[in-house]
Design a protein around this motif. Sequence first.
Motif, PDB file in Angstrom:
ATOM      1  N   GLY A   7       0.854  11.910   3.854  1.00 19.32           N
ATOM      2  CA  GLY A   7      -0.376  11.623   4.444  1.00 19.32           C
ATOM      3  C   GLY A   7      -1.198  12.674   5.061  1.00 19.32           C
ATOM      4  O   GLY A   7      -1.909  12.654   6.027  1.00 19.32           O
TER       5      GLY A   7
ATOM      6  N   LYS B 298       0.706  -1.250   0.019  1.00 14.30           N
ATOM      7  CA  LYS B 298       0.005   0.006   0.032  1.00 14.30           C
ATOM      8  C   LYS B 298       0.923   1.185   0.110  1.00 14.30           C
ATOM      9  O   LYS B 298       0.714   2.385  -0.565  1.00 14.30           O
ATOM     10  N   TYR B 299       1.846   1.312   0.752  1.00 14.67           N
ATOM     11  CA  TYR B 299       2.848   2.331   0.645  1.00 14.67           C
ATOM     12  C   TYR B 299       3.488   2.604  -0.439  1.00 14.67           C
ATOM     13  O   TYR B 299       3.668   3.783  -0.944  1.00 14.67           O
TER      14      TYR B 299
ATOM     15  N   ASN C  15      -4.244   2.986   7.732  1.00 16.35           N
ATOM     16  CA  ASN C  15      -4.011   1.755   7.271  1.00 16.35           C
ATOM     17  C   ASN C  15      -2.731   1.220   7.380  1.00 16.35           C
ATOM     18  O   ASN C  15      -2.431   0.017   7.734  1.00 16.35           O
ATOM     19  N   ILE C  16      -1.695   2.103   6.578  1.00 17.54           N
ATOM     20  CA  ILE C  16      -0.453   1.519   6.877  1.00 17.54           C
ATOM     21  C   ILE C  16       0.353   1.522   8.120  1.00 17.54           C
ATOM     22  O   ILE C  16       0.869   0.632   8.612  1.00 17.54           O
TER      23      ILE C  16
ATOM     24  N   TRP D 178      -4.597   6.160   3.179  1.00 14.64           N
ATOM     25  CA  TRP D 178      -3.426   5.228   3.233  1.00 14.64           C
ATOM     26  C   TRP D 178      -2.815   5.356   4.627  1.00 14.64           C
ATOM     27  O   TRP D 178      -2.371   4.408   5.132  1.00 14.64           O
TER      28      TRP D 178
ATOM     29  N   THR E 280       0.913   4.158  -2.868  1.00 12.35           N
ATOM     30  CA  THR E 280       0.267   5.500  -2.748  1.00 12.35           C
ATOM     31  C   THR E 280       1.676   6.492  -3.045  1.00 12.35           C
ATOM     32  O   THR E 280       1.457   7.593  -3.658  1.00 12.35           O
ATOM     33  N   GLN E 281       2.822   6.179  -2.603  1.00 15.05           N
ATOM     34  CA  GLN E 281       3.923   6.986  -2.727  1.00 15.05           C
ATOM     35  C   GLN E 281       4.316   7.199  -4.153  1.00 15.05           C
ATOM     36  O   GLN E 281       4.785   8.117  -4.667  1.00 15.05           O
TER      37      GLN E 281
END
Length: 336
Positions: A106, A61-62, A116-117, A113, A65-66
């Motif tokens: 964030g 996920k990280y 959650n992360i 995200w 998104t990044q």
Amino acid sequence: MFLLSNSNKMFFLFILFFSTLISISSSSWLGCWIGLEINLLSFIPLIITPNNLLNSEASLKYFLTQSIASINFLFSILLSLFLMKNFFFNNFFSIIINSSLLMKMGSIPFHFWFPNIMEGLSWFNCFILMTWQKITPMILLSYYFNLNFLYFIMIFNVLIGAIGSFNQTSLRKLMAFSSINNLGWMISSIIISENLWMIYFIFYSIFTFIVCFLFYIINIFFINQLFFFNMNFLIKISMMINFLSLGGLPPFLGFFPKWIIINYLLNNNFFIISFVFIMSSLILLFVYIRIIYSSLLFFSFKLKWFKIFIKNNFLIFIYFFNFISLLGMIISTFFF
């Protein structure tokens, strides 16, 4: 810590630190982007631990998104180089560049995200994500910001950070929303001056580090675990002091940087923003006091035969810092 005994993780940790310095000291937007990419690729190996599905999910996920934020950032830089002469486009690109940097750290409205992360990380990685990973986007934001856009972002950050903390049973998610709330304060401080942002960020990092470290040594991840743990009373007190400092309660040291920001906002007639900031701090303090109350005063759950004795030399430093934090108001009056 596991991290310090693992040479591979140490290697990636050093790269993580240096990538931030590359971004900050770069003289071109492309150099900043390269620093951000190195930062992203060095943080993912720190997150991943074998045989842990939560960590693997968090790292994926990280990464997604990044990388989306990085693509937006690069795209907007390149387009702005071609179309910079037009005033309308200039305004538009500043919002896009700001948005991609806000997504990196964030912030609202790209914050989904973040909690959650955080839920899938160890306390040490949570600390890095809440503090160090915000430095680069913050500094880059200060180079080129759209003021009217950031006013809205600041207000929504502090509000959603405070309201999102309600009904959270997970301490990691609660710290994530606390971080979102503090991000609103940080954005306002970096608009005022970089020195003020440095002061705020250092204070925030110290309090966050102490809270994460205490949760790490007691090995706690959820609020209900605080009821059952018959732990050292001094640890409970230091947790209380640092939580109240994070919320910005006046006698504690955490109020000092917030005081300066509120002072500046009031001097420059930003009454609505300062009102929202103060109200959100009160909501967040209510959430923190609820945690502290439960850990300090619930004796009925105490298991008499189960006592935690923690011998850690680092705790002496934490107790010392708590003492300074208690004297915070006396120290901060010297600055005014």
